[in-house]
Design an enzyme around this catalytic site. Structure first.
Site, PDB file in Angstrom:
ATOM      1  N   LYS A  41       0.809  -1.096   0.055  1.00  0.00           N
ATOM      2  CA  LYS A  41       0.011   0.051   0.015  1.00  0.00           C
ATOM      3  C   LYS A  41       0.778   1.182   0.002  1.00  0.00           C
ATOM      4  O   LYS A  41       1.895   1.165   0.402  1.00  0.00           O
ATOM      5  CB  LYS A  41      -0.998   0.046   1.273  1.00  0.00           C
ATOM      6  N   TYR A 262      13.896  29.162  12.339  1.00  0.00           N
ATOM      7  CA  TYR A 262      12.677  29.837  12.435  1.00  0.00           C
ATOM      8  C   TYR A 262      12.417  29.615  14.199  1.00  0.00           C
ATOM      9  O   TYR A 262      12.601  28.683  14.647  1.00  0.00           O
ATOM     10  CB  TYR A 262      11.450  29.160  11.639  1.00  0.00           C
TER      11      TYR A 262
HETATM   12  C1  LIG Z   1      -0.613  -1.703   6.807  1.00  0.00           C
HETATM   13  C2  LIG Z   1      -1.036  -3.020   7.165  1.00  0.00           C
HETATM   14  C3  LIG Z   1      -0.215  -4.293   7.210  1.00  0.00           C
HETATM   15  C4  LIG Z   1       1.229  -4.033   7.238  1.00  0.00           C
HETATM   16  O1  LIG Z   1       1.748  -3.822   8.438  1.00  0.00           O
HETATM   17  P1  LIG Z   1       3.190  -3.563   8.674  1.00  0.00           P
HETATM   18  O2  LIG Z   1       3.094  -3.159  10.128  1.00  0.00           O
HETATM   19  O3  LIG Z   1       3.788  -2.583   7.775  1.00  0.00           O
HETATM   20  O4  LIG Z   1       3.777  -4.753   8.514  1.00  0.00           O
HETATM   21  C5  LIG Z   1      -1.162  -5.347   7.743  1.00  0.00           C
HETATM   22  N1  LIG Z   1      -2.404  -5.547   7.615  1.00  0.00           N
HETATM   23  C6  LIG Z   1      -3.078  -4.202   7.716  1.00  0.00           C
HETATM   24  C7  LIG Z   1      -4.625  -4.545   7.851  1.00  0.00           C
HETATM   25  C8  LIG Z   1      -2.410  -3.088   7.345  1.00  0.00           C
HETATM   26  O5  LIG Z   1      -3.226  -2.080   7.183  1.00  0.00           O
END
Ligand SMILES: *Cc1c(COP(=O)(O)O)cnc(C)c1O
Length: 382
Positions: A41, A262
């Site tokens: 993702k 800043y």
């Molecule tokens: C993002 C996600 C993962 C992967 O998690 P990591 O901690 O990056 O390994 C697995 N399952 C779901 C439902 C997620 O949203």
């Protein structure tokens, strides 16, 4: 996908696709006899799905997870036909079940409304396309609110025909001592007992490393693939994948008592040599990464030495204290490593007040990106 420039840029991201493949193979060994998927993702956690997807496929990954329908379409374009792709967020309102089915995207269905829409479409089209059933075991975010809600919905819709995965998601798997892990595993085991024929999937990266090894049929690692530490507080078992270096533009000496950046958030306690780096929060660096008078900050590595970031990170610039480096080691064009081979991603993120996930997925579009791949693609870890 990654439309970042290839021309020279003061900020350079190097992505080691061999390390990515190695990480997948290591996680696949850990998951065995269960299978190991790959969560891709958010453009493969910022590193570029167009490069990461094929590298993971070559390593042996066959099951992929994206968050959104649109990401599923992209993954479908990039990955070979046979790839299995789940859409973790479920059946979105703006994309119909037919759209998912047409592209063979499997939604993680988490409500009776989604199940209703999916089964109506199945009734119209014939055999239901595969999908996952998502049970909420503590996140209170997505998924059926309870096993009872899930069982009732499935009963009302007839059967779970077409479902080919039962999944849930950990709340705190990176904190092994948190009792919520065991509570979630117990709830998930009850759900598995209720749906004994469904392959089950619970573990994200850190979940795979819990003592209970709750991998079941399929693991869903994301962060660890990309080099993040799934076991915070203990040595990182993964290879670093992403290296960020940024060039220095100027150096200067300031007197004790002078401030930088800043709102003058950091005050020099001694005569101090500062170097200004050519990246800032517009490139995804956390604005709070620099030390202030009230708190320490993150560090970068220049000439093998760790140097603290100081003052507020600006939009395009970041200031680093290089007083302790030999004068000749620092000058325009010299690069500072934020994370990668010598500086640690999780350490940088933690000291910046965030997590490595956010740092990776926020990597800016101005960086030049180089993808490294030496070894021949192999399939042996599958
Ligand atoms: C993002 C996600 C993962 C992967 O998690 P990591 O901690 O990056 O390994 C697995 N399952 C779901 C439902 C997620 O949203």
């Amino acid at each position: 996908m990654s439309d970042a420039p290839l021309e020279p840029s003061p900020g350079q991201v190097t992505i080691d696709l061999d390390a990515l493949a190695d990480n997948w193979r290591a996680l696949a060994r850990l998951a065995a006899p269960g299978r190991c998927g790959a969560v891709v993702k958010a453009d493969a956690y910022g590193i570029g799905l167009d490069k990461a997807g094929p590298a993971l496929w070559s390593a042996g990954a066959r099951v992929f997870f994206v968050a959104q329908f649109g990401e599923g379409l992209a993954a479908r374009r990039i990955l070979p036909e046979e790839a299995t792709i789940y859409v973790l967020n479920g059946l979105e309102k703006d994309a119909g079940p037919a759209d998912y089915a047409q592209h063979r995207l499997r939604p993680a269905i988490g409500s009776e409304d989604e199940l209703q829409r999916w089964s109506e479409e199945a009734a119209r089209r014939g055999p239901a396309s595969p999908f996952a059933l998502h049970l909420d075991t503590g996140m209170s975010r997505l998924g059926f609110e309870s096993l009872r809600a899930l069982k009732d919905a499935v009963a009302r819709k007839g059967t779970a025909t077409g479902a080919d995965l039962l999944m849930s998601h950990f709340v705190s798997s990176e904190i092994p001592a948190d009792p919520i892990n065991a509570a979630q595993i117990a709830l998930f085991d009850a759900a598995r007992a209720a749906f004994p024929t469904l392959p089950a999937s619970l573990a994200n990266s850190s979940g795979m490393f819990l003592d209970a090894r709750p991998v079941y049929a399929l693991a869903r690692p994301g962060y660890a693939l990309y080099g993040g530490n799934p076991t915070p507080g203990t040595p990182n078992p993964m290879r670093p994948v992403v290296t960020l270096t940024v060039a220095i533009q100027q150096t200067r000496w300031i007197e004790a008592g002078a401030t930088c950046g800043y709102n003058a958030q950091w005050t020099a306690k001694r005569r101090t040599r500062l170097a200004t780096l050519l990246a800032g929060y517009a490139d995804g660096l956390p604005r709070g990464a620099g030390a202030t008078d009230a708190k320490p900050g993150a560090e970068v590595v220049i000439s093998h030495r760790r140097c603290p970031l100081v003052g507020r990170v600006s939009m395009d610039l970041t200031i680093v204290d290089v007083t302790d480096l030999p004068e000749e080691a620092v000058g325009p064009g010299v690069r500072a490593e934020f994370f990668g081979g010598t500086a640690d991603l999780d350490d940088f993120a933690t000291r910046s007040g965030t997590i490595g996930y956010q740092v990776l997925t926020g990597l800016g579009r101005r960086y030049r990106r180089d993808y490294l791949s030496h070894g021949p693609a192999t399939d042996k870890g599958a």
